[in-house]
Design a protein around this motif. Sequence first.
Motif, PDB file in Angstrom:
ATOM      1  N   ILE A 448       8.084  11.236  -0.501  1.00 41.13           N
ATOM      2  CA  ILE A 448       9.523  11.251  -0.211  1.00 41.13           C
ATOM      3  C   ILE A 448       9.796  12.014   1.091  1.00 41.13           C
ATOM      4  O   ILE A 448      10.636  11.620   1.907  1.00 41.13           O
ATOM      5  CB  ILE A 448      10.308  11.803  -1.425  1.00 41.13           C
ATOM      6  N   THR A 449       9.050  13.086   1.308  1.00 44.38           N
ATOM      7  CA  THR A 449       9.192  13.829   2.568  1.00 44.38           C
ATOM      8  C   THR A 449       8.897  12.920   3.765  1.00 44.38           C
ATOM      9  O   THR A 449       9.582  12.990   4.793  1.00 44.38           O
ATOM     10  CB  THR A 449       8.229  15.040   2.591  1.00 44.38           C
ATOM     11  N   ALA A 450       7.886  12.085   3.616  1.00 46.55           N
ATOM     12  CA  ALA A 450       7.541  11.175   4.724  1.00 46.55           C
ATOM     13  C   ALA A 450       8.719  10.245   5.033  1.00 46.55           C
ATOM     14  O   ALA A 450       8.982   9.931   6.197  1.00 46.55           O
ATOM     15  CB  ALA A 450       6.301  10.361   4.388  1.00 46.55           C
ATOM     16  N   ILE A 451       9.449   9.826   3.995  1.00 50.83           N
ATOM     17  CA  ILE A 451      10.622   8.961   4.242  1.00 50.83           C
ATOM     18  C   ILE A 451      11.714   9.762   4.949  1.00 50.83           C
ATOM     19  O   ILE A 451      12.332   9.288   5.899  1.00 50.83           O
ATOM     20  CB  ILE A 451      11.213   8.407   2.921  1.00 50.83           C
ATOM     21  N   LEU A 452      11.950  10.982   4.448  1.00 51.83           N
ATOM     22  CA  LEU A 452      13.016  11.793   5.041  1.00 51.83           C
ATOM     23  C   LEU A 452      12.708  12.114   6.507  1.00 51.83           C
ATOM     24  O   LEU A 452      13.606  12.234   7.338  1.00 51.83           O
ATOM     25  CB  LEU A 452      13.211  13.090   4.244  1.00 51.83           C
ATOM     26  N   CYS A 453      11.429  12.276   6.806  1.00 48.73           N
ATOM     27  CA  CYS A 453      11.034  12.595   8.186  1.00 48.73           C
ATOM     28  C   CYS A 453      11.079  11.368   9.080  1.00 48.73           C
ATOM     29  O   CYS A 453      11.111  11.496  10.307  1.00 48.73           O
ATOM     30  CB  CYS A 453       9.612  13.170   8.229  1.00 48.73           C
ATOM     31  N   TYR A 454      11.042  10.182   8.478  1.00 50.10           N
ATOM     32  CA  TYR A 454      10.888   8.957   9.263  1.00 50.10           C
ATOM     33  C   TYR A 454      11.887   8.815  10.428  1.00 50.10           C
ATOM     34  O   TYR A 454      11.480   8.576  11.571  1.00 50.10           O
ATOM     35  CB  TYR A 454      10.920   7.718   8.356  1.00 50.10           C
ATOM     36  N   PRO A 455      13.214   8.973  10.201  1.00 54.38           N
ATOM     37  CA  PRO A 455      14.124   8.774  11.334  1.00 54.38           C
ATOM     38  C   PRO A 455      13.836   9.744  12.474  1.00 54.38           C
ATOM     39  O   PRO A 455      14.022   9.409  13.645  1.00 54.38           O
ATOM     40  CB  PRO A 455      15.504   9.060  10.738  1.00 54.38           C
ATOM     41  N   PHE A 456      13.375  10.949  12.131  1.00 55.83           N
ATOM     42  CA  PHE A 456      13.167  11.985  13.148  1.00 55.83           C
ATOM     43  C   PHE A 456      11.802  11.873  13.814  1.00 55.83           C
ATOM     44  O   PHE A 456      11.674  12.068  15.013  1.00 55.83           O
ATOM     45  CB  PHE A 456      13.319  13.369  12.495  1.00 55.83           C
ATOM     46  N   MET A 457      10.779  11.614  13.003  1.00 54.52           N
ATOM     47  CA  MET A 457       9.409  11.599  13.531  1.00 54.52           C
ATOM     48  C   MET A 457       8.708  10.340  13.029  1.00 54.52           C
ATOM     49  O   MET A 457       7.865  10.400  12.136  1.00 54.52           O
ATOM     50  CB  MET A 457       8.673  12.848  13.055  1.00 54.52           C
ATOM     51  N   PRO A 458       9.058   9.188  13.601  1.00 55.80           N
ATOM     52  CA  PRO A 458       8.538   7.928  13.044  1.00 55.80           C
ATOM     53  C   PRO A 458       7.015   7.832  13.045  1.00 55.80           C
ATOM     54  O   PRO A 458       6.433   7.294  12.106  1.00 55.80           O
ATOM     55  CB  PRO A 458       9.160   6.851  13.934  1.00 55.80           C
ATOM     56  N   LEU A 459       6.388   8.379  14.093  1.00 54.46           N
ATOM     57  CA  LEU A 459       4.921   8.255  14.141  1.00 54.46           C
ATOM     58  C   LEU A 459       4.261   9.199  13.142  1.00 54.46           C
ATOM     59  O   LEU A 459       3.327   8.827  12.431  1.00 54.46           O
ATOM     60  CB  LEU A 459       4.412   8.562  15.554  1.00 54.46           C
ATOM     61  N   LYS A 460       4.763  10.401  13.062  1.00 53.53           N
ATOM     62  CA  LYS A 460       4.206  11.369  12.102  1.00 53.53           C
ATOM     63  C   LYS A 460       4.434  10.881  10.682  1.00 53.53           C
ATOM     64  O   LYS A 460       3.601  11.084   9.796  1.00 53.53           O
ATOM     65  CB  LYS A 460       4.863  12.743  12.285  1.00 53.53           C
ATOM     66  N   SER A 461       5.566  10.250  10.455  1.00 52.07           N
ATOM     67  CA  SER A 461       5.870   9.746   9.120  1.00 52.07           C
ATOM     68  C   SER A 461       4.830   8.706   8.721  1.00 52.07           C
ATOM     69  O   SER A 461       4.321   8.698   7.598  1.00 52.07           O
ATOM     70  CB  SER A 461       7.287   9.162   9.130  1.00 52.07           C
ATOM     71  N   ARG A 462       4.464   7.878   9.666  1.00 50.88           N
ATOM     72  CA  ARG A 462       3.465   6.862   9.375  1.00 50.88           C
ATOM     73  C   ARG A 462       2.112   7.511   9.038  1.00 50.88           C
ATOM     74  O   ARG A 462       1.410   7.092   8.124  1.00 50.88           O
ATOM     75  CB  ARG A 462       3.316   5.950  10.589  1.00 50.88           C
ATOM     76  N   GLU A 463       1.803   8.571   9.796  1.00 52.93           N
ATOM     77  CA  GLU A 463       0.559   9.309   9.500  1.00 52.93           C
ATOM     78  C   GLU A 463       0.598   9.902   8.100  1.00 52.93           C
ATOM     79  O   GLU A 463      -0.404   9.922   7.387  1.00 52.93           O
ATOM     80  CB  GLU A 463       0.383  10.461  10.490  1.00 52.93           C
ATOM     81  N   MET A 464       1.766  10.406   7.733  1.00 46.88           N
ATOM     82  CA  MET A 464       1.900  11.015   6.392  1.00 46.88           C
ATOM     83  C   MET A 464       1.639   9.966   5.322  1.00 46.88           C
ATOM     84  O   MET A 464       0.904  10.208   4.367  1.00 46.88           O
ATOM     85  CB  MET A 464       3.305  11.607   6.204  1.00 46.88           C
ATOM     86  N   PHE A 465       2.255   8.793   5.500  1.00 46.11           N
ATOM     87  CA  PHE A 465       2.035   7.716   4.526  1.00 46.11           C
ATOM     88  C   PHE A 465       0.552   7.365   4.447  1.00 46.11           C
ATOM     89  O   PHE A 465      -0.012   7.184   3.372  1.00 46.11           O
ATOM     90  CB  PHE A 465       2.828   6.457   4.918  1.00 46.11           C
ATOM     91  N   LYS A 466      -0.054   7.293   5.594  1.00 43.20           N
ATOM     92  CA  LYS A 466      -1.474   6.924   5.654  1.00 43.20           C
ATOM     93  C   LYS A 466      -2.319   7.906   4.865  1.00 43.20           C
ATOM     94  O   LYS A 466      -3.215   7.517   4.114  1.00 43.20           O
ATOM     95  CB  LYS A 466      -1.922   6.940   7.112  1.00 43.20           C
ATOM     96  N   LYS A 467      -2.012   9.181   5.043  1.00 45.18           N
ATOM     97  CA  LYS A 467      -2.781  10.199   4.323  1.00 45.18           C
ATOM     98  C   LYS A 467      -2.638  10.030   2.816  1.00 45.18           C
ATOM     99  O   LYS A 467      -3.503  10.398   2.041  1.00 45.18           O
ATOM    100  CB  LYS A 467      -2.308  11.598   4.741  1.00 45.18           C
ATOM    101  N   LEU A 468      -1.478   9.479   2.416  1.00 45.73           N
ATOM    102  CA  LEU A 468      -1.226   9.287   0.980  1.00 45.73           C
ATOM    103  C   LEU A 468      -1.748   7.934   0.501  1.00 45.73           C
ATOM    104  O   LEU A 468      -1.519   7.542  -0.648  1.00 45.73           O
ATOM    105  CB  LEU A 468       0.285   9.370   0.704  1.00 45.73           C
ATOM    106  N   GLY A 469      -2.391   7.204   1.384  1.00 42.49           N
ATOM    107  CA  GLY A 469      -2.938   5.902   0.989  1.00 42.49           C
ATOM    108  C   GLY A 469      -1.880   4.813   0.928  1.00 42.49           C
ATOM    109  O   GLY A 469      -2.047   3.796   0.259  1.00 42.49           O
ATOM    110  N   VAL A 470      -0.762   5.029   1.627  1.00 37.41           N
ATOM    111  CA  VAL A 470       0.312   4.027   1.615  1.00 37.41           C
ATOM    112  C   VAL A 470       0.428   3.451   3.023  1.00 37.41           C
ATOM    113  O   VAL A 470       0.475   4.201   4.000  1.00 37.41           O
ATOM    114  CB  VAL A 470       1.674   4.684   1.235  1.00 37.41           C
ATOM    115  N   ASP A 471       0.467   2.127   3.129  1.00 34.36           N
ATOM    116  CA  ASP A 471       0.579   1.537   4.453  1.00 34.36           C
ATOM    117  C   ASP A 471       2.045   1.198   4.702  1.00 34.36           C
ATOM    118  O   ASP A 471       2.533   0.164   4.257  1.00 34.36           O
ATOM    119  CB  ASP A 471      -0.295   0.272   4.522  1.00 34.36           C
ATOM    120  N   LYS A 472       2.736   2.106   5.378  1.00 37.62           N
ATOM    121  CA  LYS A 472       4.164   1.873   5.565  1.00 37.62           C
ATOM    122  C   LYS A 472       4.564   2.242   6.980  1.00 37.62           C
ATOM    123  O   LYS A 472       4.223   3.315   7.463  1.00 37.62           O
ATOM    124  CB  LYS A 472       4.961   2.698   4.555  1.00 37.62           C
ATOM    125  N   VAL A 473       5.278   1.351   7.653  1.00 37.23           N
ATOM    126  CA  VAL A 473       5.734   1.667   9.000  1.00 37.23           C
ATOM    127  C   VAL A 473       7.202   2.052   8.945  1.00 37.23           C
ATOM    128  O   VAL A 473       7.631   3.081   9.439  1.00 37.23           O
ATOM    129  CB  VAL A 473       5.555   0.451   9.942  1.00 37.23           C
TER     130      VAL A 473
END
Length: 633
Positions: A448-473
């Motif tokens: 959920i943090t990765a979603i909240l961060c998405y508008p602010f840090m789109p690239l980092k958010s994607r990295e966060m998802f990746k670390k969690l095993g989720v493929d989300k842009v």
Amino acid sequence: MKKFYITTPIYYVNDIPHVGHAYTTIAADVMARYKRVKGYDVFFLTGTDEHGQKIEKAARSMGLAPKELADKVVVNFKKLWERLGIGYSHFIRTTDFYHEEGVSRIFEMLYKKGDIYLGEYEGWYCVPCETFWAESQLGSGNVCPDCGRPVEKLKEKSYFFRLSAYQDRLLEFYEKNPDFVRPQGRMNEIVSFVKRGLEDISVSRTTFKWGIPVPFDKSHVIYVWFDALFNYVTGIGYGWDEEKFKKYWPADIHFIGKDILRFHAIYWPAFLMACGLEPPRRIFAHGWWTVEGRKMSKSLRNIVDPNKLIDQFGADVVRYFLMREVPFGLDGDFSHKALVTRINSELANDLGNLFHRVIAMTERYFKGTVPPYFEGSNEVRTKVNETLREYEEAMENQAFSRALEATFNLVRYANRYVDTKAPWELYKSGKLEELGEVLYELLEIMRITAILCYPFMPLKSREMFKKLGVDKVEPEEEDFNWGGLKGGERVAKGDPLFVRVDEEEVLGKVLKEIEDAEKEEKEEMEEFVSIEDFVKLKLVVAEVIEAERVKNSSKLIKLILNIGNERRTVVAGIGGSYEPSELVGKKVIYFSNLKPKKIRGIESQGMILAAGNEERIYLPILPEDTPVGSPVK
Ligand code: MSP
């Protein structure tokens, strides 16, 4: 599908993009991304403002045609937006054909309707601000009330927009839409400005050529602000794609800096009313940045050059800092110390560490796979729901720093949750089911943090998802729901999300840069003065009509000067060399547009020319028949 139309100001092309431009554009991108997540069909417009005297002058000084200058500078803007991850829908240039056509037709239509008429203008014009001022609005010494630079007197035939006719309609509109301008304080300023009375405004120029010609009178070009504001409608199809235009207009929000609020909150809705179009729904005027506590001068600007900041810290960190540091709407200071603290304590320590430790534990205790779904304890679910509520409420009100605060409160909560639940103890005592539940909760909070961060840090958010095993842009609305992780996803620690920076190194470097910038500015001031700067000084012949010593001062003499059409008071340090009586009747050279200064409680309105040193002062006295008020060349 619900639509959301957001814009930035279009930036002048006489300047390279700086952190102020980046700020507005990042904020608009954050808002656009948030609304996309929320399921809106978003149109995000940005671009460049390429006409007007300011651009013409800048191009001339560089030996370029205005369009050549624009073509060069526009590349800098587009490149920077790409590096900052700005996902605009369209980039408008006011030299684009559809825009020029649209503005030209609108001008003609308003002329035929009678909202635009031919008159004569005499007034004071500030070239850098592209604004006319009434004499009563000028700062003392005839300077622009906005930027403080000297204004020029202009007299010309001009087309006028009947702004005065819209005063009541505007007031009625503000009354019905009290949220039209944000923050609230700025709405109040606008209302009282309009209540004081509106005059018609000049919307054409004949003194230069670089603009859209008035279609039925080619000796005039359309005033650059009339031209520029209409980008918000031509950019979405007004005049060339009616369907698209109808879909997106009115704009849901125009993001601007507080410097250009009057144009947006008064002229713009009036122009639209005249065209029979609805005004925008909201105008958000944000504050102004200083750099390390100082006003952003040319050389200080280099210290916070967005490209340099991206090289040094990465685009997402720059985005985060600008959105987090200052509540949107207020003025703020860009300090490197604050930047380093936010990187080290919030990004690396709180957020980076949470990812690092929870993923390490998942690897250690669950072979790197997310434990099975768990609905979550009451406490955790309540905390998550509260965070989502605060975040949404903040985002809907453009309170970006508050939204990030809520996000990072959740991150810190999760870190504390790790400490209190002590998964290592659960493991040791063989409570594997509970261990799985706790880790699931933590991983879900991180998702959920990765979603909240998405508008602010789109690239980092994607990295966060990746670390969690989720493929989300790009996350979607339903991703906010608890249980996005199904269990079984493969987590991966990978590289740290954020690298700590060395405070001493960063601050040492900045300190050195500030020193260099100050030195450079000083040298510039000491060395040569350009002709452009020199001609800003207005020297005229003045006759001394009264002179008296300033009380308790051996050096100061108060002079009353006649400069032809008015009297001026000057306090001069010539009392050691002259008696007041010998000065009366003398013709001297007077600097008429210096900023007034209080000397011994007397307002001194400029200076007179003198030579000499500490011991003796010599006044150049002009022949008796020199006409008073004549300019010194
Ligand atoms: N061309 C006009 C706008 C026309 S919109 C129809 C203009 N352009 S500008 O290049 O001068 O950019 C102005 C905008 O840049 C400000 O409104 C603000 O958004 C941003 N900033 C410029 N300097 C800034 C700071 N020092 N701090 C924050 N933002 C500032 O005006």
